[in-house]
Design an enzyme around this catalytic site. Sequence first.
Site, PDB file in Angstrom:
ATOM      1  N   GLU A 110       0.942  -1.070   0.152  1.00  0.00           N
ATOM      2  CA  GLU A 110       0.008  -0.042   0.087  1.00  0.00           C
ATOM      3  C   GLU A 110       0.828   1.179   0.070  1.00  0.00           C
ATOM      4  O   GLU A 110       1.936   0.970   0.296  1.00  0.00           O
ATOM      5  CB  GLU A 110      -1.004   0.158   1.129  1.00  0.00           C
ATOM      6  CG  GLU A 110      -1.903  -1.117   1.261  1.00  0.00           C
ATOM      7  CD  GLU A 110      -2.383  -1.262   2.651  1.00  0.00           C
ATOM      8  OE1 GLU A 110      -2.802  -0.144   3.536  1.00  0.00           O
ATOM      9  OE2 GLU A 110      -2.676  -2.353   3.199  1.00  0.00           O
ATOM     10  N   LYS A 112       2.107   4.767   1.565  1.00  0.00           N
ATOM     11  CA  LYS A 112       2.065   5.455   2.908  1.00  0.00           C
ATOM     12  C   LYS A 112       1.680   6.914   2.963  1.00  0.00           C
ATOM     13  O   LYS A 112       2.325   7.736   2.643  1.00  0.00           O
ATOM     14  CB  LYS A 112       3.333   5.251   3.431  1.00  0.00           C
ATOM     15  CG  LYS A 112       3.439   5.627   4.945  1.00  0.00           C
ATOM     16  CD  LYS A 112       4.869   5.085   5.683  1.00  0.00           C
ATOM     17  CE  LYS A 112       4.943   5.195   7.026  1.00  0.00           C
ATOM     18  NZ  LYS A 112       4.689   6.588   7.685  1.00  0.00           N
ATOM     19  N   ASP A 114       0.675  10.396   3.677  1.00  0.00           N
ATOM     20  CA  ASP A 114       1.335  11.025   4.724  1.00  0.00           C
ATOM     21  C   ASP A 114       0.199  12.254   5.293  1.00  0.00           C
ATOM     22  O   ASP A 114      -0.098  13.365   4.606  1.00  0.00           O
ATOM     23  CB  ASP A 114       2.483  12.006   3.958  1.00  0.00           C
ATOM     24  CG  ASP A 114       3.520  12.783   4.889  1.00  0.00           C
ATOM     25  OD1 ASP A 114       3.363  12.221   6.253  1.00  0.00           O
ATOM     26  OD2 ASP A 114       4.325  13.408   4.566  1.00  0.00           O
ATOM     27  N   TYR A 221      -7.094   2.056   5.585  1.00  0.00           N
ATOM     28  CA  TYR A 221      -6.231   1.150   5.046  1.00  0.00           C
ATOM     29  C   TYR A 221      -6.170  -0.303   6.036  1.00  0.00           C
ATOM     30  O   TYR A 221      -5.473  -1.309   6.073  1.00  0.00           O
ATOM     31  CB  TYR A 221      -4.765   1.457   5.216  1.00  0.00           C
ATOM     32  CG  TYR A 221      -4.240   2.246   6.411  1.00  0.00           C
ATOM     33  CD1 TYR A 221      -4.180   3.677   6.208  1.00  0.00           C
ATOM     34  CD2 TYR A 221      -4.368   1.528   7.618  1.00  0.00           C
ATOM     35  CE1 TYR A 221      -3.676   4.320   7.350  1.00  0.00           C
ATOM     36  CE2 TYR A 221      -3.721   2.476   8.667  1.00  0.00           C
ATOM     37  CZ  TYR A 221      -3.646   3.663   8.716  1.00  0.00           C
ATOM     38  OH  TYR A 221      -3.283   4.699   9.615  1.00  0.00           O
ATOM     39  N   LYS A 308      10.540   3.751   3.658  1.00  0.00           N
ATOM     40  CA  LYS A 308      10.310   5.453   3.603  1.00  0.00           C
ATOM     41  C   LYS A 308      11.135   5.902   2.415  1.00  0.00           C
ATOM     42  O   LYS A 308      12.249   5.583   2.298  1.00  0.00           O
ATOM     43  CB  LYS A 308      10.981   6.099   4.838  1.00  0.00           C
ATOM     44  CG  LYS A 308      10.089   5.616   5.919  1.00  0.00           C
ATOM     45  CD  LYS A 308       9.298   7.036   6.527  1.00  0.00           C
ATOM     46  CE  LYS A 308       8.549   6.979   7.759  1.00  0.00           C
ATOM     47  NZ  LYS A 308       8.520   7.819   8.593  1.00  0.00           N
ATOM     48  N   CYS A 402      12.918  49.520   3.221  1.00  0.00           N
ATOM     49  CA  CYS A 402      11.815  48.703   2.587  1.00  0.00           C
ATOM     50  C   CYS A 402      12.171  48.864   1.073  1.00  0.00           C
ATOM     51  O   CYS A 402      12.535  50.040   0.677  1.00  0.00           O
ATOM     52  CB  CYS A 402      10.633  49.416   2.914  1.00  0.00           C
ATOM     53  SG  CYS A 402       9.164  48.821   1.880  1.00  0.00           S
ATOM     54  N   CYS A 405       9.398  51.134  -0.441  1.00  0.00           N
ATOM     55  CA  CYS A 405       9.113  52.677  -0.257  1.00  0.00           C
ATOM     56  C   CYS A 405      10.241  53.360   0.565  1.00  0.00           C
ATOM     57  O   CYS A 405      10.552  54.566   0.928  1.00  0.00           O
ATOM     58  CB  CYS A 405       7.926  53.059   0.773  1.00  0.00           C
ATOM     59  SG  CYS A 405       8.245  52.486   2.359  1.00  0.00           S
ATOM     60  N   CYS A 420       8.114  47.002   7.642  1.00  0.00           N
ATOM     61  CA  CYS A 420       8.235  48.440   7.202  1.00  0.00           C
ATOM     62  C   CYS A 420       7.186  49.248   8.017  1.00  0.00           C
ATOM     63  O   CYS A 420       6.077  48.873   7.836  1.00  0.00           O
ATOM     64  CB  CYS A 420       7.916  48.289   5.681  1.00  0.00           C
ATOM     65  SG  CYS A 420       7.674  49.949   5.147  1.00  0.00           S
ATOM     66  N   CYS A 426       3.418  53.011   2.412  1.00  0.00           N
ATOM     67  CA  CYS A 426       4.080  51.928   1.548  1.00  0.00           C
ATOM     68  C   CYS A 426       3.097  51.125   0.459  1.00  0.00           C
ATOM     69  O   CYS A 426       2.193  50.590   0.934  1.00  0.00           O
ATOM     70  CB  CYS A 426       4.856  50.926   2.513  1.00  0.00           C
ATOM     71  SG  CYS A 426       5.502  49.790   1.827  1.00  0.00           S
TER      72      CYS A 426
HETATM   73  P1  AMP Z   1       5.142   6.118  11.563  1.00  0.00           P
HETATM   74  O1  AMP Z   1       4.095   7.268  11.912  1.00  0.00           O
HETATM   75  O2  AMP Z   1       6.202   6.371  10.851  1.00  0.00           O
HETATM   76  O3  AMP Z   1       5.354   5.224  12.867  1.00  0.00           O
HETATM   77  O4  AMP Z   1       4.035   5.428  10.711  1.00  0.00           O
HETATM   78  C1  AMP Z   1       2.977   4.700  11.142  1.00  0.00           C
HETATM   79  C2  AMP Z   1       1.776   5.450  10.502  1.00  0.00           C
HETATM   80  O5  AMP Z   1       1.898   5.208   9.018  1.00  0.00           O
HETATM   81  C3  AMP Z   1       0.490   4.996  11.074  1.00  0.00           C
HETATM   82  O6  AMP Z   1       0.133   5.416  12.300  1.00  0.00           O
HETATM   83  C4  AMP Z   1      -0.192   5.436   9.866  1.00  0.00           C
HETATM   84  O7  AMP Z   1      -0.998   6.595  10.384  1.00  0.00           O
HETATM   85  C5  AMP Z   1       0.603   5.826   8.676  1.00  0.00           C
HETATM   86  N1  AMP Z   1       0.051   5.141   7.568  1.00  0.00           N
HETATM   87  C6  AMP Z   1      -0.186   5.961   6.302  1.00  0.00           C
HETATM   88  N2  AMP Z   1      -0.456   4.840   5.306  1.00  0.00           N
HETATM   89  C7  AMP Z   1      -0.485   3.635   5.874  1.00  0.00           C
HETATM   90  C8  AMP Z   1      -0.952   2.313   5.290  1.00  0.00           C
HETATM   91  N3  AMP Z   1      -1.222   2.100   4.139  1.00  0.00           N
HETATM   92  N4  AMP Z   1      -1.144   1.369   6.575  1.00  0.00           N
HETATM   93  C9  AMP Z   1      -0.674   1.664   7.679  1.00  0.00           C
HETATM   94  N5  AMP Z   1      -0.387   2.727   8.102  1.00  0.00           N
HETATM   95  C10 AMP Z   1      -0.327   3.865   7.421  1.00  0.00           C
HETATM   96 ZN    ZN Z   2       7.580  50.157   2.808  1.00  0.00          ZN
END
Ligand code: AMP
Ligand code: ZN
Length: 664
Positions: A110, A112, A114, A221, A308, A402, A405, A420, A426
Amino acid sequence: MTVLLKIQQLRDELRQHNYNYYILDNATISDYEFDIKLKELQALEEAHPEFFDANSPTQRVGGEITKNFKTTVHDFRMYSLDNSYSKEDLLDWETRIKKMVDGEVQYTCELKYDGASMNLTYENGKLLRAVTRGDGVQGDEVTANVKTIKTVPLQLKGDYPERFDIRGEIILPIEGFLKMNEERIANDEEPYRNPRNTASGSLKLQDSAEVAKRPLECLLYSIKGNNLNIQSQFEGLEKARAWGFKVPKEAKLVNSIDEVLEYIEYWDKHRHDLPYEIDGVVVKVNSFYQQDELGFTAKAPRWAMAYKFKAEQVSTRLNEITYQVGRTGAITPVANLEPVQLAGTIVKRASLHNADQIEKLDIREGDEVFVEKGGEIIPKIIAVDFTKRPENSQPTQYISHCPECHTELQRIEGEAKHYCPNYNGCPPQVVGRIQHYISRKAMDIDGLGGETVALLVKEGLISNYSDLYELTVEQVIPLERMAEKSAENLINGIEASKQIPFERVLFALGIRYVGETVAKKLARHYKSIDALMFASTLDLVTVDEIGERIAESVVEFFSSEENRTIIERLKAFGVQLEISAEKLANQTDKLKGLSIVVSGVFESISRNELKKLIEDNGGKVSSSISSKTSYLVAGDKMGPSKRVKAEDLSVPILTEQEFLEILK
Ligand code: AMP
Ligand code: ZN
C-alpha cells in the site's frame, strides 16, 4: 408520503450522491441540484427536530464547537510501524518472517499516505466515534470534526459487521492545500508549511464548521474487530471499499518480496502523479492467520514494514535574494533560484523565512545551494555547498530599508520578521490593506477585485479604504477593462457594504493580529468603535482571550491620527461602526461568567440558536461537562451518559423552558 419517509428518502439520495462524487469520483448530478436537495432536507429537519439524525448528510456542514477533546481509550491498540530505507532492510525482514511462518507468504503493498492517523468506530453501519491515534493506547475524540469530511461515510452500505474499527489517514490533497494557501497569502497570513501538518491541525480545530471548509479526505487501510470473517488484509480493503469507504486502488497484492521491490520502485518514481503526498510504501503480510503467528513487538507489528522514500534534494544556483512586503508590512526574503526539476515540479523560488535563517546557514547570492522538498510543498534551502562558493563572495547584508518605499525597517523584539513601518505610504501595504478590506470574509464587496484595487491606487483615485465610498461611476469607467455595467456594479457593491455588521468591519480594518475571531470578541465586548478606540492596553487584556500582543496592536492602531481620521470618514459614510440596536437589544450580561453545556434536541428553538442565545447573553458554550459547568440545558434525546455525569458532578440540569425563563 409521510414527512419521515421523505426525509429518509432525501438522506439516502444525498448519501448516494456524496458517494458517487467523493468516493467514485463520478458525479451524476450538478452541484446546484445537490444543493437544492440538501436545502430541502435541511428545511424538513429543522421543521421536524424529532427526526434528528446525527448521521444525516446535513450534519456535514459542521457547527458543533469542541473546547476540550475527550480522551478515549482505543478498543484495539494503534501500533506504530517499523521503518526500512533500503532493499537490504526489506530482505532481512523477509528472512525473519520466513523463520516464523510456514508456507508461501503473500504481501499487500500500500502507499504510505502522509497525514494524520484516525480510528473510526462503526456500529450498525453508523459512525459512532472518531479518535486520533494519540499515544496508540488512547487518543482524542474528534468526531464532530471528522464527520465533516465527505469521504468518511456516515452510513455504510451492504453487508457490514455490526461493530468494528477502521483505520485510515486523514490527508489534505495537494490541490486543496495550495488553494488554502493562496487564500492565506491573499490575506497576508503566513502560508501553511505542508499538507500533513495542516491536516492534523485541522482535526483539533474547535469549530467544526471551519473543518468542513477544508478539503480533507480520509483514506482507509485497516479493519479491526471481533469475528469479522475477513481472512486477509487485501480482502479487508476490498470489503471496506464495498461498504463505502475510500480505499485507494493503488493497493496491490503480490506473491514475493521481489514484486514488493518493484512496487516500491514504481511508486518512488511516480509518487508525484498522485493527487496527495505519500512518504513511502507500507508492506503487510497478507494472511491474517500468518499475521497472528508473527504477532507484535512492543511497538509495532512484525508483519508490516514501512519503506520510507528519501527526501528529494537537488543542488542549484541561488541567483538573487529579493524581498517581499506583505499587507502588514512584514518582510519576507525570497531565494530566486536557477530553475531546477525537483519532486515533480520546476522550482524557481524558495522561502528564506527571515534574517536569522539567512545568517544561520550563511546563504549568499551566487552560492550553489541544496534545495529539498521534504514534507513541504514550498521548497527550502537546507545548506550551502561551500566547496563551490565563488571567491569574491560577500556575506549577505539583510536590507535595512523597505524595497518598495525606502523607509527604514523595524524589528519588533521577540519577532523573527522585519517590518516596514510606513503604514500609510508603502504601496504594497496600502494596496494590500484595501484588498483585505474588500475581501470575502471582510466587507465582501461584490464587483471589486484585488487587481482593480491596485489600479485604483495607482491611478490616485483611492489611497485608503475610506476613499472607496467617494468613488463615482464616472471615475471608474475609464479604467482598464471597465465597462459601464461593471462600473455600476462596483459602486453598488461598495454601497451595499455599509450593511456589513460591525464585527466584520472591525476585522476588515486590518489591525495587526485582529483576525476574524478576535474581531468578534472585541465587537461583542466593546459594542462600538468609539468604546474600543478609548480602551487602554490594561483594559483590553481583561477581555477573554485577548493577550498583550493583540492589545498593544489595537492601541497602536488607534493612536494614529491618520487611522482615526479614516474611521471618522467611514462613520460619516454610514459604515456600521457599532453593534446594531436590534442586535444590542438581544444582548445582555445575564449569563456572564457561566459555562453552559447544551445537549439533545429542542422544541421551540434549534440547537445553534440556543448556543447563540447563550453567547449573546454573555455566557460560554462548552461541549463537555466538567465540575466547572454551571448548567446543562437538556433537550429531547440527550445521551444518558451526559445526564449521569451532570448528576455525579451536581451540575444543575435545566429544561428548555427553564433556561428561557432565566433570560426573560
Ligand atoms: P510512523 O508514523 O512512521 O510510525 O508510521 C505509522 C503510520 O503510518 C501509521 O500510524 C499510519 O498513520 C500511517 N500510514 C499511512 N499509510 C498507511 C498504510 N497504508 N497502512 C498503515 N499505516 C499507514
Ligand atoms: Zn515600505
